[in-house]
Design a protein around this motif. Structure first.
Motif, PDB file in Angstrom:
ATOM      1  N   PHE A  19       0.832  -1.160  -0.076  1.00  0.00           N
ATOM      2  CA  PHE A  19      -0.091   0.028  -0.007  1.00  0.00           C
ATOM      3  C   PHE A  19       0.959   1.327  -0.078  1.00  0.00           C
ATOM      4  N   VAL A  20       0.657   2.094  -1.004  1.00  0.00           N
ATOM      5  CA  VAL A  20       1.760   3.297  -0.997  1.00  0.00           C
ATOM      6  C   VAL A  20       0.713   4.563  -1.005  1.00  0.00           C
ATOM      7  N   THR A  21       1.192   5.358   0.026  1.00  0.00           N
ATOM      8  CA  THR A  21       0.480   6.871  -0.110  1.00  0.00           C
ATOM      9  C   THR A  21       1.273   7.649  -0.981  1.00  0.00           C
ATOM     10  N   GLY A  22       0.656   8.715  -1.421  1.00  0.00           N
ATOM     11  CA  GLY A  22       1.423   9.539  -2.646  1.00  0.00           C
ATOM     12  C   GLY A  22       2.140   8.870  -3.626  1.00  0.00           C
ATOM     13  N   ALA A  23       1.143   7.751  -3.831  1.00  0.00           N
ATOM     14  CA  ALA A  23       1.416   6.940  -5.299  1.00  0.00           C
ATOM     15  C   ALA A  23       1.450   7.645  -6.605  1.00  0.00           C
ATOM     16  N   SER A  24       0.556   8.804  -6.758  1.00  0.00           N
ATOM     17  CA  SER A  24       0.594   9.365  -7.991  1.00  0.00           C
ATOM     18  C   SER A  24       1.423  10.764  -7.889  1.00  0.00           C
ATOM     19  N   ALA A  41      -7.002   7.596 -11.997  1.00  0.00           N
ATOM     20  CA  ALA A  41      -6.887   7.154 -13.146  1.00  0.00           C
ATOM     21  C   ALA A  41      -5.528   6.920 -13.609  1.00  0.00           C
ATOM     22  N   ALA A  42      -4.767   7.736 -13.117  1.00  0.00           N
ATOM     23  CA  ALA A  42      -3.267   7.616 -13.307  1.00  0.00           C
ATOM     24  C   ALA A  42      -2.704   6.284 -12.952  1.00  0.00           C
ATOM     25  N   LEU A  43      -3.146   6.060 -11.573  1.00  0.00           N
ATOM     26  CA  LEU A  43      -2.819   4.826 -10.877  1.00  0.00           C
ATOM     27  C   LEU A  43      -3.208   3.422 -11.700  1.00  0.00           C
TER      28      LEU A  43
END
Length: 303
Positions: free
Chosen positions: A4-9, A38-40
């Motif tokens: 799980f990644v926060t700041g993933a975009s 959408a980017a993720l």
């Protein structure tokens, strides 16, 4: 593993997601907007909608993951004058993410910073930040709290990032310096410009976060510094050459008027070593250095 990644975009996250996926992991990214989601999705990641203020969302996502990489920080309010508020929100998010990981030996990687560790001297991974009650020390205290999770069954690590994580598309400090030079008609540095900043390319930083998530021992401090220290005058000279403007010293007393909010930071001497990090994780930065990256010209394109 599923991370799980926060700041993933974000700036580093958008490089980390393909880095993790390319290594065979699954990724769930936190998205607070339709465009981020959408980017993720386009990158091949799953999406959890929410923000770092949605503590229940963070806790559930962390509980369902095999590990967490926390990159998100409220830079919008931090750079508009409320760094303390951003740092306090970050601490609440960290506590929410960490609670379901206790006793699991799962990894929790926190993004932090190198600035202010040991001004005027080369900082290494053994140097710890001072806690003095300032707004900056709130974030430093969060990093120490994450390291302490190692005593509670969490494989925690802190990646201290260079102040400039450069690369094509960067809208951070280097882009701001270019914009100031274009606006003022001179490329400036403070004093004699010999003060140094560590630097790292965003793709090298992404690889470091992946290695930390995969195998950093519990309680590890890691330095995201591909270059120990680049003199700010050298940066100004590259900018001046590309914009065809004079390169000049700005007196310290005139710096706030010239560099605005960046003035208090631009004149600091904050070199940092990453020798211990490289030895521990076999991290070998492979991307261009800061001056070479600036010389590629992409910082000077105008839309």
């Amino acid at each position: 593993m599923r991370f799980f990644v926060t700041g993933a975009s974000g700036w580093i996250g958008s490089a980390l997601v393909p880095e993790l996926l390319g290594a065979g992991h699954q990724v769930t990214g936190l998205a607070r907007s339709d465009s981020s989601a959408a980017a993720l999705t386009a990158a091949g990641a799953d999406v959890v909608r929410g923000s770092v203020d949605d503590l229940d969302v963070l806790a559930r996502a962390a509980a369902e993951a095999d590990g967490v990489v926390h990159l998100a920080f409220k830079h919008d309010i931090a750079f508009s004058g409320d760094f303390q508020g951003a740092a306090e929100a970050d601490r609440r998010a960290v506590d929410a993410l960490a609670e379901p990981l206790a006793g699991t030996d799962r990894p929790f990687v926190l993004a932090s910073g190198l600035a202010g560790l040991k001004p005027g001297q080369v900082a290494n991974e053994r140097d710890m930040p001072g806690i003095d009650g300032s707004a900056m020390s709130v974030r430093a205290a969060t990093s120490l709290a994450v390291l302490a999770l190692a005593e509670h069954g969490v494989r925690s690590s802190v990646v201290r990032l260079s102040p400039t994580c450069h690369g094509e598309g960067d809208n951070g400090f280097m882009a701001f310096l270019v914009a100031i030079a274009r606006d003022k008609g001179v490329s400036g540095y403070i004093g004699d410009g010999t003060n140094r900043w560590p630097a790292v390319h965003r793709l090298d930083a992404a690889r470091l976060f992946r290695l930390a998530a995969e195998k950093a021992p519990a309680g590890s401090v890691l330095h995201g510094a591909a270059e120990e220290g680049v003199a700010i005058r050298d940066v100004a000279e590259v900018i001046g050459r590309h914009l065809d403007v004079p390169v000049t010293s700005v007196a310290p007393e005139a710096a706030p008027g010239h560099f605005t909010w960046l003035s208090g930071f631009l004149g600091t001497d904050i070199p940092a070593s990453s020798t211990l990090t490289r030895d521990l994780l076999n991290w070998q930065p492979a991307q261009p250095g800061l001056l070479e990256d600036l010389d590629k010209g992409h910082y000077f394109h105008t839309s």
